[in-house]
Write an enzyme that holds these catalytic residues in place. Structure first.
Site, PDB file in Angstrom:
ATOM      1  N   TYR A  10     -11.137   4.963  13.827  1.00 40.44           N
ATOM      2  CA  TYR A  10     -10.103   5.363  12.869  1.00 40.44           C
ATOM      3  C   TYR A  10     -10.025   6.885  12.790  1.00 40.44           C
ATOM      4  O   TYR A  10      -8.932   7.467  12.785  1.00 40.44           O
ATOM      5  CB  TYR A  10     -10.431   4.764  11.507  1.00 40.44           C
ATOM      6  N   THR A  42      -5.442   0.994  -2.359  1.00 36.41           N
ATOM      7  CA  THR A  42      -4.502   0.164  -1.612  1.00 36.41           C
ATOM      8  C   THR A  42      -5.215  -1.081  -1.098  1.00 36.41           C
ATOM      9  O   THR A  42      -6.451  -1.115  -1.023  1.00 36.41           O
ATOM     10  CB  THR A  42      -3.924   0.914  -0.397  1.00 36.41           C
ATOM     11  N   PRO A  43      -4.473  -2.125  -0.717  1.00 37.24           N
ATOM     12  CA  PRO A  43      -5.112  -3.311  -0.134  1.00 37.24           C
ATOM     13  C   PRO A  43      -5.939  -2.980   1.113  1.00 37.24           C
ATOM     14  O   PRO A  43      -6.995  -3.569   1.331  1.00 37.24           O
ATOM     15  CB  PRO A  43      -3.916  -4.209   0.205  1.00 37.24           C
ATOM     16  N   GLY A 103       0.799  -1.220   0.000  1.00 29.76           N
ATOM     17  CA  GLY A 103       0.000   0.000   0.000  1.00 29.76           C
ATOM     18  C   GLY A 103       0.828   1.264   0.000  1.00 29.76           C
ATOM     19  O   GLY A 103       1.840   1.377  -0.703  1.00 29.76           O
ATOM     20  N   ASN A 146       3.820   5.499   8.940  1.00 29.35           N
ATOM     21  CA  ASN A 146       2.764   5.134   8.005  1.00 29.35           C
ATOM     22  C   ASN A 146       1.862   4.019   8.518  1.00 29.35           C
ATOM     23  O   ASN A 146       0.708   3.916   8.093  1.00 29.35           O
ATOM     24  CB  ASN A 146       3.401   4.706   6.681  1.00 29.35           C
ATOM     25  N   ASP A 194       6.761  -4.285  15.357  1.00 29.65           N
ATOM     26  CA  ASP A 194       5.426  -3.970  15.863  1.00 29.65           C
ATOM     27  C   ASP A 194       5.452  -2.549  16.408  1.00 29.65           C
ATOM     28  O   ASP A 194       6.093  -2.287  17.431  1.00 29.65           O
ATOM     29  CB  ASP A 194       5.042  -4.972  16.958  1.00 29.65           C
TER      30      ASP A 194
END
Length: 257
Positions: free
Chosen positions: A150, A187-188, A18, A85, A58
């Site tokens: 989100y 993007t995925p 992505g 990102n 992570d």
């Protein structure tokens, strides 16, 4: 101007696919030594293809951040660019989003950005300055009911960005911090999100042949902006928010999709 990042060392989180993959590829193309990190081992193949390093990482783990930055400084002696990102999106309204989903999204986007900035700033200061680029979203700019957590996470990324920029200005350490707010990008993650929205009953299943979405961007559209902000050409830009959405936030109504 090819090679305008020559000699710079850059870290890109969530770089396996992505937006992160496009960022890493374009940074490397401009001469940066890229350290690509992700929990997805698919990043190994990409790193090999573009002459970058891959490290499984992570972003929610503070100790892993300290180790990552220390390792970069040992191997390369400097850090010039950090692209925070890494992020995830799980659909849910204020009534349907689970607490687990909420905390997971906040951990990746907010904790990951916080830790990245915290550990990158001293390394960049030792390197004579640098550029931190935090990936936010237009979801923090306009109300979009199906992605409450989100949106909250990306709003927090905005606040962190401004505070980091203010700190670095006061410290006179040469570190800049800006945020990018992409609209809907091909993007995925976006594709998976669309399917999850349908599964959750928050969006209708597609019918017939849909016309191409004029607001659907390409990962390179964001990657080119990342390259600019990473370069010395952007030395006068600090604490700013860059919306890249083909003008979608200038229109009434909810965000596309």
């Amino acid at each position: 101007m090819a090679g305008r990042l020559a000699g710079k060392v850059a870290i890109v989180t969530g770089g396996a696919k992505g937006l992160g993959a496009a960022d890493a590829r374009l940074l490397a193309k401009e001469g940066a030594k890229v350290v690509l990190t992700d929990v997805d081992s698919a990043g190994e193949a990409l790193a090999k293809d573009i002459g970058a390093e891959f490290q499984r990482h992570d972003v929610t783990d503070e100790a892993a951040w300290a180790a990552l930055i220390d390792g970069v400084m040992v191997r390369h002696g400097r850090l010039d660019v950090l692209v925070n990102n890494a992020g995830i999106v799980l659909p849910g309204t204020i009534l349907t989003q689970t607490t687990e989903q909420y905390r997971k999204q906040m951990a990746v986007s907010v904790d990951g950005t916080f830790f990245g900035c915290k550990y990158a700033i001293p390394a960049m200061a030792k390197s004579g300055g640098g550029s931190i680029i935090n990936m936010a979203s237009t979801a923090s700019k306009r109300g979009y009911a199906p992605v409450v957590a989100y949106s909250a996470a990306k709003g927090a990324v905005e606040g962190i960005t401004r505070s980091v920029a203010a700190f670095c200005i006061g410290a006179k350490n040469g570190v800049r911090c800006n945020s990018i707010h992409p609209g809907t990008i091909d993007t995925p993650m976006v594709a998976n999100f669309g399917r999850a929205m349908i599964d959750a009953g928050l969006a209708p299943a597609p019918t017939g042949q849909n016309a191409p979405d004029p607001n659907l961007g390409r990962p390179e559209d964001i990657g080119n902006l990342v390259v600019f902000l990473a370069s010395d050409e952007a030395k006068f830009l600090n604490g700013q928010e860059f919306v890249a959405d083909a003008g979608a936030t200038a229109l009434p109504g909810e965000l596309p999709r």
